[in-house]
Design an enzyme around this catalytic site. Structure first.
Site, PDB file in Angstrom:
ATOM      1  N   ASP A 125       4.086  -3.873  -7.942  1.00 38.48           N
ATOM      2  CA  ASP A 125       3.458  -2.714  -7.307  1.00 38.48           C
ATOM      3  C   ASP A 125       4.080  -1.404  -7.775  1.00 38.48           C
ATOM      4  OD1 ASP A 125       5.515  -4.095  -5.527  1.00 38.48           O
ATOM      5  OD2 ASP A 125       5.506  -2.107  -4.626  1.00 38.48           O
ATOM      6  N   ARG A 179       3.602  15.147  -6.199  1.00 40.23           N
ATOM      7  CA  ARG A 179       3.746  14.609  -7.549  1.00 40.23           C
ATOM      8  C   ARG A 179       2.364  14.449  -8.169  1.00 40.23           C
ATOM      9  NH1 ARG A 179       5.829   8.341  -6.585  1.00 40.23           N
ATOM     10  NH2 ARG A 179       4.008   7.600  -5.415  1.00 40.23           N
ATOM     11  N   GLY A 203       0.819  -1.205   0.000  1.00 46.90           N
ATOM     12  CA  GLY A 203       0.000   0.000   0.000  1.00 46.90           C
ATOM     13  C   GLY A 203       0.848   1.247   0.000  1.00 46.90           C
TER      14      GLY A 203
END
Length: 513
Positions: A270, A193, A100
Protein backbone atom coordinates in the site's frame (compact mmCIF):
# COMPACT_ATOMS: atom_id res chain seq x y z
CA UNK A 1 -3.20 31.45 -5.34
CA UNK A 2 -5.50 30.45 -8.16
CA UNK A 3 -7.85 28.35 -6.07
CA UNK A 4 -10.58 28.64 -8.66
CA UNK A 5 -8.47 26.45 -10.95
CA UNK A 6 -8.69 23.50 -8.55
CA UNK A 7 -11.22 20.91 -9.67
CA UNK A 8 -12.61 17.92 -7.76
CA UNK A 9 -13.66 15.69 -10.61
CA UNK A 10 -12.41 12.34 -9.33
CA UNK A 11 -15.79 11.61 -7.80
CA UNK A 12 -17.25 11.50 -11.30
CA UNK A 13 -14.91 8.70 -12.34
CA UNK A 14 -15.45 5.99 -9.74
CA UNK A 15 -18.33 4.79 -7.56
CA UNK A 16 -18.34 6.05 -4.00
CA UNK A 17 -20.35 7.30 -1.08
CA UNK A 18 -21.93 10.66 -1.87
CA UNK A 19 -23.85 11.16 1.32
CA UNK A 20 -21.21 13.33 2.91
CA UNK A 21 -21.18 11.24 6.07
CA UNK A 22 -18.25 9.17 7.33
CA UNK A 23 -18.78 5.54 6.39
CA UNK A 24 -17.76 2.46 8.34
CA UNK A 25 -14.29 1.26 7.49
CA UNK A 26 -15.35 -1.92 5.72
CA UNK A 27 -16.65 -0.83 2.33
CA UNK A 28 -17.33 -2.67 -0.90
CA UNK A 29 -18.30 -1.65 -4.41
CA UNK A 30 -16.61 1.74 -4.19
CA UNK A 31 -13.17 3.30 -4.24
CA UNK A 32 -13.66 6.34 -2.03
CA UNK A 33 -15.75 7.94 0.67
CA UNK A 34 -16.45 11.62 1.23
CA UNK A 35 -14.32 12.92 4.07
CA UNK A 36 -14.30 16.61 5.02
CA UNK A 37 -11.22 17.90 6.89
CA UNK A 38 -11.61 18.34 10.61
CA UNK A 39 -11.07 22.09 10.50
CA UNK A 40 -8.38 23.92 12.44
CA UNK A 41 -9.41 27.46 13.41
CA UNK A 42 -6.04 28.11 15.09
CA UNK A 43 -3.90 26.72 12.25
CA UNK A 44 -0.92 28.73 11.07
CA UNK A 45 0.97 28.33 7.81
CA UNK A 46 4.71 28.05 8.50
CA UNK A 47 6.11 27.27 5.04
CA UNK A 48 4.94 27.46 1.44
CA UNK A 49 6.86 25.97 -1.46
CA UNK A 50 6.33 28.97 -3.72
CA UNK A 51 8.37 27.51 -6.57
CA UNK A 52 6.20 24.40 -6.68
CA UNK A 53 3.02 26.47 -6.36
CA UNK A 54 4.00 28.35 -9.49
CA UNK A 55 5.05 25.18 -11.34
CA UNK A 56 1.67 23.53 -10.85
CA UNK A 57 -0.32 26.65 -11.69
CA UNK A 58 -1.45 27.82 -8.25
CA UNK A 59 0.57 31.02 -8.28
CA UNK A 60 1.69 32.82 -5.13
CA UNK A 61 0.18 33.18 -1.67
CA UNK A 62 -2.02 36.26 -1.56
CA UNK A 63 -4.72 36.32 1.11
CA UNK A 64 -6.46 34.62 4.00
CA UNK A 65 -8.52 32.45 1.67
CA UNK A 66 -5.31 30.94 0.32
CA UNK A 67 -4.04 30.22 3.81
CA UNK A 68 -7.39 28.73 4.80
CA UNK A 69 -7.15 26.26 1.92
CA UNK A 70 -3.60 25.23 2.81
CA UNK A 71 -4.67 24.86 6.45
CA UNK A 72 -7.63 22.65 5.41
CA UNK A 73 -10.15 25.22 6.62
CA UNK A 74 -12.66 25.09 3.78
CA UNK A 75 -15.90 26.60 2.72
CA UNK A 76 -18.84 24.18 3.18
CA UNK A 77 -19.09 23.75 -0.61
CA UNK A 78 -15.48 22.62 -0.98
CA UNK A 79 -15.55 20.50 2.16
CA UNK A 80 -18.46 18.44 0.80
CA UNK A 81 -16.35 17.31 -2.16
CA UNK A 82 -13.14 16.24 -0.41
CA UNK A 83 -12.69 12.50 0.01
CA UNK A 84 -10.43 9.62 1.03
CA UNK A 85 -9.78 6.49 -1.01
CA UNK A 86 -10.00 2.85 -0.02
CA UNK A 87 -7.12 0.49 -0.68
CA UNK A 88 -5.77 -2.75 0.73
CA UNK A 89 -2.33 -4.25 0.98
CA UNK A 90 0.30 -6.62 2.28
CA UNK A 91 2.13 -5.25 5.30
CA UNK A 92 5.44 -6.87 6.25
CA UNK A 93 4.52 -9.71 3.91
CA UNK A 94 1.10 -10.43 5.41
CA UNK A 95 -2.31 -9.65 3.96
CA UNK A 96 -3.76 -6.76 5.97
CA UNK A 97 -7.14 -6.54 4.26
CA UNK A 98 -8.84 -3.24 3.63
CA UNK A 99 -6.87 -0.16 4.55
CA UNK A 100 -7.25 3.31 3.02
CA UNK A 101 -6.33 6.96 3.38
CA UNK A 102 -6.34 7.17 7.16
CA UNK A 103 -5.00 10.71 7.41
CA UNK A 104 -4.81 11.79 3.77
CA UNK A 105 -7.72 13.65 2.16
CA UNK A 106 -8.01 14.53 -1.54
CA UNK A 107 -8.27 18.31 -1.93
CA UNK A 108 -8.54 18.54 -5.71
CA UNK A 109 -6.63 18.57 -8.97
CA UNK A 110 -5.02 21.44 -10.81
CA UNK A 111 -3.80 21.69 -14.40
CA UNK A 112 -1.01 24.16 -15.18
CA UNK A 113 -0.59 26.17 -18.37
CA UNK A 114 1.36 23.30 -19.97
CA UNK A 115 -1.54 20.89 -19.44
CA UNK A 116 0.17 18.95 -16.65
CA UNK A 117 -2.25 17.82 -13.94
CA UNK A 118 -1.33 17.45 -10.28
CA UNK A 119 -3.46 16.14 -7.44
CA UNK A 120 -3.48 17.97 -4.11
CA UNK A 121 -3.86 16.10 -0.85
CA UNK A 122 -3.94 17.18 2.78
CA UNK A 123 -2.10 14.90 5.17
CA UNK A 124 -2.94 15.14 8.84
CA UNK A 125 -6.24 16.99 8.35
CA UNK A 126 -8.38 14.64 10.43
CA UNK A 127 -10.02 11.24 10.50
CA UNK A 128 -11.46 9.55 7.43
CA UNK A 129 -13.63 6.43 7.15
CA UNK A 130 -10.38 4.48 6.78
CA UNK A 131 -8.60 5.80 9.88
CA UNK A 132 -9.60 2.69 11.86
CA UNK A 133 -9.09 3.72 15.49
CA UNK A 134 -6.66 6.53 14.72
CA UNK A 135 -7.33 10.26 14.82
CA UNK A 136 -6.15 11.19 11.32
CA UNK A 137 -3.85 13.82 12.74
CA UNK A 138 -0.10 14.24 12.24
CA UNK A 139 2.58 15.74 14.43
CA UNK A 140 5.14 18.36 13.49
CA UNK A 141 7.97 15.83 13.71
CA UNK A 142 6.67 13.42 11.08
CA UNK A 143 5.26 16.21 8.91
CA UNK A 144 8.56 18.05 8.70
CA UNK A 145 10.32 14.78 7.88
CA UNK A 146 8.06 14.10 4.89
CA UNK A 147 7.93 17.73 3.82
CA UNK A 148 11.69 18.13 3.62
CA UNK A 149 12.57 14.63 2.46
CA UNK A 150 10.13 14.52 -0.44
CA UNK A 151 11.53 17.80 -1.73
CA UNK A 152 15.10 16.56 -1.14
CA UNK A 153 14.37 13.49 -3.26
CA UNK A 154 12.91 15.63 -6.03
CA UNK A 155 16.06 17.74 -6.21
CA UNK A 156 18.18 14.57 -6.15
CA UNK A 157 16.28 13.62 -9.34
CA UNK A 158 14.50 10.68 -7.71
CA UNK A 159 10.80 10.23 -8.70
CA UNK A 160 8.65 11.26 -5.74
CA UNK A 161 5.55 12.92 -4.42
CA UNK A 162 6.21 16.54 -3.49
CA UNK A 163 5.42 18.98 -0.71
CA UNK A 164 3.53 22.24 -1.19
CA UNK A 165 3.00 23.60 2.33
CA UNK A 166 3.26 22.83 6.01
CA UNK A 167 1.12 24.26 8.81
CA UNK A 168 0.82 24.01 12.56
CA UNK A 169 -2.75 23.00 13.42
CA UNK A 170 -2.84 24.71 16.81
CA UNK A 171 -3.58 21.38 18.48
CA UNK A 172 -1.49 19.02 20.55
CA UNK A 173 -1.47 15.42 19.37
CA UNK A 174 -0.57 12.43 21.54
CA UNK A 175 1.94 9.97 20.05
CA UNK A 176 4.15 7.16 21.36
CA UNK A 177 7.16 7.65 19.09
CA UNK A 178 8.86 4.30 19.81
CA UNK A 179 5.78 2.26 20.90
CA UNK A 180 7.30 2.17 24.40
CA UNK A 181 4.05 2.89 26.30
CA UNK A 182 5.29 6.41 26.92
CA UNK A 183 2.86 8.59 24.96
CA UNK A 184 3.47 12.32 24.93
CA UNK A 185 1.86 15.41 23.52
CA UNK A 186 3.47 16.90 20.42
CA UNK A 187 2.56 19.89 18.24
CA UNK A 188 0.03 18.94 15.59
CA UNK A 189 0.75 19.74 11.96
CA UNK A 190 -0.56 19.11 8.46
CA UNK A 191 0.88 19.38 5.00
CA UNK A 192 -0.35 19.68 1.46
CA UNK A 193 1.42 17.25 -0.83
CA UNK A 194 1.16 16.82 -4.58
CA UNK A 195 1.63 14.12 -7.19
CA UNK A 196 0.33 13.35 -10.66
CA UNK A 197 -1.59 10.58 -8.90
CA UNK A 198 -1.61 8.94 -5.48
CA UNK A 199 -2.91 5.60 -6.80
CA UNK A 200 -1.06 2.68 -5.23
CA UNK A 201 -0.65 -1.03 -5.78
CA UNK A 202 -3.04 -1.33 -2.85
CA UNK A 203 -5.92 0.26 -4.75
CA UNK A 204 -5.78 -2.59 -7.26
CA UNK A 205 -5.38 -5.16 -4.48
CA UNK A 206 -8.48 -3.78 -2.78
CA UNK A 207 -10.59 -4.10 -5.91
CA UNK A 208 -9.24 -7.59 -6.61
CA UNK A 209 -10.07 -8.73 -3.07
CA UNK A 210 -13.55 -7.25 -3.50
CA UNK A 211 -14.13 -9.08 -6.79
CA UNK A 212 -14.53 -5.78 -8.64
CA UNK A 213 -13.05 -6.70 -12.04
CA UNK A 214 -15.07 -4.03 -13.83
CA UNK A 215 -13.89 -1.31 -11.48
CA UNK A 216 -10.32 -2.62 -11.70
CA UNK A 217 -10.46 -2.14 -15.48
CA UNK A 218 -11.90 1.33 -15.06
CA UNK A 219 -9.12 2.32 -12.66
CA UNK A 220 -6.42 0.86 -14.93
CA UNK A 221 -7.91 2.66 -17.94
CA UNK A 222 -7.88 5.92 -16.01
CA UNK A 223 -4.22 5.54 -15.03
CA UNK A 224 -3.15 4.44 -18.52
CA UNK A 225 -4.96 7.28 -20.25
CA UNK A 226 -3.61 9.95 -17.92
CA UNK A 227 -0.16 8.68 -16.95
CA UNK A 228 1.05 6.09 -19.47
CA UNK A 229 0.61 7.78 -22.86
CA UNK A 230 3.10 5.37 -24.42
CA UNK A 231 0.56 2.53 -24.14
CA UNK A 232 -1.55 2.33 -27.31
CA UNK A 233 -2.63 -1.34 -27.27
CA UNK A 234 -6.13 -2.56 -26.46
CA UNK A 235 -7.87 -5.42 -24.72
CA UNK A 236 -5.87 -7.71 -22.43
CA UNK A 237 -2.62 -6.61 -24.09
CA UNK A 238 -3.19 -3.07 -22.85
CA UNK A 239 -3.25 -4.22 -19.23
CA UNK A 240 -0.23 -6.47 -19.79
CA UNK A 241 1.66 -3.50 -21.23
CA UNK A 242 0.55 -1.44 -18.26
CA UNK A 243 1.94 -4.00 -15.83
CA UNK A 244 5.21 -4.15 -17.75
CA UNK A 245 5.50 -0.36 -17.66
CA UNK A 246 4.84 -0.25 -13.90
CA UNK A 247 7.55 -2.89 -13.43
CA UNK A 248 10.06 -0.79 -15.38
CA UNK A 249 9.23 2.42 -13.52
CA UNK A 250 9.53 0.56 -10.21
CA UNK A 251 12.89 -0.94 -11.21
CA UNK A 252 14.12 2.52 -12.21
CA UNK A 253 12.99 3.85 -8.82
CA UNK A 254 14.88 1.13 -6.97
CA UNK A 255 18.06 1.93 -8.90
CA UNK A 256 17.68 5.59 -7.97
CA UNK A 257 17.19 4.71 -4.30
CA UNK A 258 20.38 2.66 -4.44
CA UNK A 259 22.22 5.52 -6.16
CA UNK A 260 21.59 8.06 -3.41
CA UNK A 261 21.43 5.62 -0.49
CA UNK A 262 17.75 5.98 0.40
CA UNK A 263 16.04 3.43 2.65
CA UNK A 264 12.24 3.66 2.64
CA UNK A 265 11.77 1.59 5.79
CA UNK A 266 8.25 0.28 5.15
CA UNK A 267 7.75 -0.98 1.59
CA UNK A 268 4.29 -2.44 2.12
CA UNK A 269 2.27 -2.85 -1.07
CA UNK A 270 0.00 0.00 0.00
CA UNK A 271 3.09 2.25 0.03
CA UNK A 272 3.97 1.49 -3.60
CA UNK A 273 2.99 4.00 -6.27
CA UNK A 274 1.39 2.86 -9.53
CA UNK A 275 3.43 5.63 -11.19
CA UNK A 276 6.80 4.55 -9.83
CA UNK A 277 7.07 7.41 -7.32
CA UNK A 278 8.52 7.43 -3.82
CA UNK A 279 5.46 7.75 -1.61
CA UNK A 280 4.69 7.80 2.14
CA UNK A 281 7.77 8.95 4.02
CA UNK A 282 7.69 7.32 7.44
CA UNK A 283 10.68 5.62 9.10
CA UNK A 284 13.01 6.40 6.19
CA UNK A 285 16.71 7.17 6.29
CA UNK A 286 19.57 8.06 4.04
CA UNK A 287 22.57 5.77 4.49
CA UNK A 288 25.36 6.95 6.74
CA UNK A 289 27.67 3.93 6.76
CA UNK A 290 27.15 1.67 3.75
CA UNK A 291 25.27 -1.39 4.99
CA UNK A 292 23.07 -3.61 2.84
CA UNK A 293 21.38 -4.90 6.00
CA UNK A 294 20.57 -1.45 7.39
CA UNK A 295 16.96 -0.67 8.23
CA UNK A 296 15.98 2.50 10.11
CA UNK A 297 12.63 1.00 11.10
CA UNK A 298 12.53 -0.64 14.54
CA UNK A 299 9.26 -2.30 13.49
CA UNK A 300 11.26 -4.10 10.79
CA UNK A 301 13.53 -5.81 13.32
CA UNK A 302 14.80 -8.47 13.60
CA UNK A 303 13.84 -9.72 10.12
CA UNK A 304 15.05 -6.60 8.23
CA UNK A 305 12.60 -7.30 5.43
CA UNK A 306 12.88 -3.71 4.19
CA UNK A 307 16.65 -3.27 4.62
CA UNK A 308 18.58 -1.18 2.09
CA UNK A 309 19.86 -4.15 0.09
CA UNK A 310 16.50 -5.94 0.14
CA UNK A 311 14.51 -3.14 -1.51
CA UNK A 312 14.78 -4.33 -5.15
CA UNK A 313 13.74 -7.86 -4.14
CA UNK A 314 10.80 -6.53 -2.12
CA UNK A 315 9.77 -4.34 -5.05
CA UNK A 316 9.56 -7.47 -7.20
CA UNK A 317 7.56 -9.26 -4.48
CA UNK A 318 5.16 -6.32 -4.35
CA UNK A 319 4.82 -6.37 -8.13
CA UNK A 320 3.85 -10.01 -7.85
CA UNK A 321 0.88 -8.91 -5.70
CA UNK A 322 -0.03 -6.30 -8.30
CA UNK A 323 0.14 -8.99 -10.99
CA UNK A 324 -2.38 -11.07 -9.03
CA UNK A 325 -4.70 -8.07 -8.82
CA UNK A 326 -4.48 -7.41 -12.57
CA UNK A 327 -4.78 -11.07 -13.58
CA UNK A 328 -8.60 -10.96 -14.08
CA UNK A 329 -8.06 -8.30 -16.79
CA UNK A 330 -5.31 -10.29 -18.54
CA UNK A 331 -6.08 -13.95 -17.81
CA UNK A 332 -2.56 -14.99 -18.81
CA UNK A 333 -0.47 -16.05 -15.84
CA UNK A 334 2.49 -17.09 -17.97
CA UNK A 335 2.74 -13.67 -19.60
CA UNK A 336 2.62 -11.94 -16.22
CA UNK A 337 5.22 -14.35 -14.83
CA UNK A 338 7.55 -13.64 -17.73
CA UNK A 339 7.41 -9.91 -17.03
CA UNK A 340 8.10 -10.56 -13.35
CA UNK A 341 11.01 -12.84 -14.21
CA UNK A 342 12.50 -10.08 -16.37
CA UNK A 343 12.32 -7.56 -13.53
CA UNK A 344 15.63 -8.65 -12.02
CA UNK A 345 17.53 -8.37 -15.29
CA UNK A 346 16.06 -4.96 -16.02
CA UNK A 347 16.84 -3.69 -12.51
CA UNK A 348 20.43 -4.94 -12.51
CA UNK A 349 21.07 -3.41 -15.91
CA UNK A 350 19.83 -0.05 -14.62
CA UNK A 351 21.79 -0.52 -11.39
CA UNK A 352 25.08 -1.37 -13.11
CA UNK A 353 24.81 1.53 -15.54
CA UNK A 354 24.13 3.76 -12.55
CA UNK A 355 27.30 2.46 -10.86
CA UNK A 356 29.30 3.21 -14.00
CA UNK A 357 28.32 6.85 -13.53
CA UNK A 358 29.07 6.87 -9.79
CA UNK A 359 32.57 5.54 -10.48
CA UNK A 360 33.10 7.80 -13.50
CA UNK A 361 33.75 4.99 -15.98
CA UNK A 362 33.33 5.15 -19.72
CA UNK A 363 31.16 2.06 -20.20
CA UNK A 364 30.11 -1.16 -18.50
CA UNK A 365 32.39 -4.16 -18.93
CA UNK A 366 32.10 -7.66 -17.49
CA UNK A 367 35.06 -7.06 -15.17
CA UNK A 368 33.34 -3.96 -13.80
CA UNK A 369 30.76 -6.17 -12.09
CA UNK A 370 33.53 -7.81 -10.08
CA UNK A 371 34.97 -4.39 -9.27
CA UNK A 372 31.58 -3.13 -8.04
CA UNK A 373 31.15 -6.22 -5.84
CA UNK A 374 34.64 -5.78 -4.41
CA UNK A 375 33.94 -2.13 -3.57
CA UNK A 376 30.61 -3.06 -2.01
CA UNK A 377 32.39 -5.49 0.31
CA UNK A 378 35.02 -2.94 1.31
CA UNK A 379 32.47 -0.19 1.92
CA UNK A 380 30.48 -2.49 4.20
CA UNK A 381 33.37 -4.07 6.13
CA UNK A 382 35.12 -0.76 6.69
CA UNK A 383 31.82 1.00 7.53
CA UNK A 384 32.55 3.83 5.12
CA UNK A 385 30.13 6.70 4.73
CA UNK A 386 28.38 6.03 1.42
CA UNK A 387 27.97 9.64 0.29
CA UNK A 388 31.34 10.90 1.48
CA UNK A 389 33.20 7.98 -0.09
CA UNK A 390 32.05 8.83 -3.60
CA UNK A 391 32.91 12.49 -3.07
CA UNK A 392 36.45 11.56 -1.97
CA UNK A 393 36.75 9.14 -4.89
CA UNK A 394 37.09 12.10 -7.24
CA UNK A 395 40.70 12.25 -6.00
CA UNK A 396 41.64 8.60 -5.49
CA UNK A 397 45.31 9.45 -5.11
CA UNK A 398 44.52 11.47 -1.95
CA UNK A 399 43.02 8.58 0.01
CA UNK A 400 45.52 8.35 2.87
CA UNK A 401 44.92 6.77 6.27
CA UNK A 402 43.67 10.00 7.81
CA UNK A 403 41.28 10.75 4.94
CA UNK A 404 39.89 7.22 5.06
CA UNK A 405 39.41 7.28 8.83
CA UNK A 406 37.50 10.56 8.49
CA UNK A 407 34.75 8.81 6.52
CA UNK A 408 34.67 5.52 8.47
CA UNK A 409 32.42 4.68 11.43
CA UNK A 410 34.94 2.19 12.89
CA UNK A 411 38.55 2.31 14.02
CA UNK A 412 40.49 1.15 10.97
CA UNK A 413 43.29 -1.38 11.23
CA UNK A 414 46.33 -1.98 9.02
CA UNK A 415 44.46 -4.95 7.53
CA UNK A 416 41.53 -2.66 6.66
CA UNK A 417 43.88 -0.20 4.98
CA UNK A 418 45.58 -2.91 2.98
CA UNK A 419 42.23 -4.28 1.77
CA UNK A 420 41.10 -0.80 0.78
CA UNK A 421 44.31 -0.07 -1.08
CA UNK A 422 44.07 -3.31 -3.03
CA UNK A 423 40.65 -2.47 -4.39
CA UNK A 424 41.71 1.13 -4.98
CA UNK A 425 44.62 -0.07 -7.11
CA UNK A 426 42.21 -2.14 -9.22
CA UNK A 427 39.95 0.89 -9.64
CA UNK A 428 42.77 3.20 -10.68
CA UNK A 429 43.97 0.63 -13.19
CA UNK A 430 40.45 0.41 -14.65
CA UNK A 431 40.15 4.19 -14.70
CA UNK A 432 43.43 4.57 -16.57
CA UNK A 433 42.17 2.27 -19.33
CA UNK A 434 38.86 4.12 -19.75
CA UNK A 435 38.23 5.77 -23.08
CA UNK A 436 37.08 8.98 -21.48
CA UNK A 437 38.79 12.19 -20.41
CA UNK A 438 39.24 12.88 -16.72
CA UNK A 439 37.00 15.92 -17.06
CA UNK A 440 34.18 13.82 -18.51
CA UNK A 441 34.72 11.19 -15.82
CA UNK A 442 34.39 13.79 -13.07
CA UNK A 443 31.34 15.27 -14.77
CA UNK A 444 29.65 11.87 -14.63
CA UNK A 445 30.56 11.38 -10.98
CA UNK A 446 29.36 14.79 -9.87
CA UNK A 447 26.01 14.31 -11.61
CA UNK A 448 25.47 10.93 -9.93
CA UNK A 449 26.93 11.53 -6.45
CA UNK A 450 25.27 14.17 -4.25
CA UNK A 451 27.23 16.56 -2.05
CA UNK A 452 24.34 16.97 0.35
CA UNK A 453 21.92 14.36 1.65
CA UNK A 454 19.22 14.96 4.23
CA UNK A 455 20.61 12.83 7.04
CA UNK A 456 18.35 11.88 9.91
CA UNK A 457 20.46 13.66 12.50
CA UNK A 458 20.11 16.92 10.57
CA UNK A 459 16.35 16.45 10.45
CA UNK A 460 16.31 15.57 14.15
CA UNK A 461 18.11 18.78 15.10
CA UNK A 462 15.99 20.97 12.82
CA UNK A 463 12.74 19.49 14.18
CA UNK A 464 13.81 19.98 17.80
CA UNK A 465 14.69 23.62 17.10
CA UNK A 466 11.48 24.23 15.13
CA UNK A 467 9.43 22.75 17.95
CA UNK A 468 11.05 25.32 20.25
CA UNK A 469 10.21 28.10 17.80
CA UNK A 470 13.63 28.43 16.15
CA UNK A 471 13.14 28.49 12.37
CA UNK A 472 16.69 29.03 11.07
CA UNK A 473 17.89 25.36 10.96
CA UNK A 474 14.76 24.35 9.00
CA UNK A 475 15.34 27.13 6.48
CA UNK A 476 19.00 26.21 6.14
CA UNK A 477 18.17 22.58 5.35
CA UNK A 478 15.53 23.71 2.87
CA UNK A 479 18.13 25.81 1.06
CA UNK A 480 20.67 22.98 1.03
CA UNK A 481 18.32 20.30 -0.26
CA UNK A 482 17.41 22.36 -3.32
CA UNK A 483 21.01 22.16 -4.58
CA UNK A 484 22.23 18.75 -3.41
CA UNK A 485 25.00 18.44 -5.99
CA UNK A 486 26.71 21.56 -4.64
CA UNK A 487 28.59 21.97 -1.37
CA UNK A 488 26.64 25.00 -0.18
CA UNK A 489 27.07 24.37 3.56
CA UNK A 490 30.34 22.49 4.23
CA UNK A 491 29.28 21.82 7.83
CA UNK A 492 26.61 19.42 6.50
CA UNK A 493 29.22 17.50 4.52
CA UNK A 494 30.43 15.23 7.30
CA UNK A 495 29.63 11.80 8.69
CA UNK A 496 27.02 11.45 11.45
CA UNK A 497 28.47 12.53 14.82
CA UNK A 498 28.76 9.72 17.40
CA UNK A 499 26.40 11.45 19.84
CA UNK A 500 23.42 10.63 17.59
CA UNK A 501 24.01 6.87 17.60
CA UNK A 502 20.87 5.07 18.84
CA UNK A 503 18.90 8.26 19.51
CA UNK A 504 15.13 7.62 19.08
CA UNK A 505 13.76 9.61 16.18
CA UNK A 506 17.24 9.98 14.70
CA UNK A 507 19.20 6.79 13.96
CA UNK A 508 16.32 4.58 15.10
CA UNK A 509 12.71 5.18 14.14
CA UNK A 510 9.34 3.44 14.24
CA UNK A 511 6.32 3.51 11.97
CA UNK A 512 5.08 6.26 14.30
CA UNK A 513 8.02 8.44 13.30
Amino acid sequence: MNLEKISQNFTQEFPGDKSGSLMPRQTTGLLYSLAPPAGFPDARLIHLNEKLANEIGLGTFENQQDEDFLNANLSPALAKKSYATAYAGHQFGNWAGQLGDGRAIFAGEIVNDEGKAMELQWKGAGATPYSRHADGRAVLRSTVREYLMSEAMHHLNVPTTRALSISLTGEDVVRDIMYSVQPAEEPGALMVRTAPSFIRFGHFEFLFASGEAGLTAKLADYIIENHYPEISSSGAQKYLDFFSAVCKRTANLMAEWMRVGFVHGVMNTDNMSALGLTIDYGPFSMLDAFDLAFTPNTTDLPGRRYAFGEQPKIAQWNLWQLANALHPLINDGEALQEILDNFGGYFWNRHDLMMVKKFGLDRLTQSDLQLFNAWQGVLQRLELDYTLFFQKLERPEAFGREELQAISYKKLTDTDLAEFQGVMNDYQKRLSSARITREDSLRKMRAANPRFILRNYLLFDAIEKLTDGERAPFDKLYSALQRPYENIFPEFNQKRPAKYEGVPGCSSLSCSS
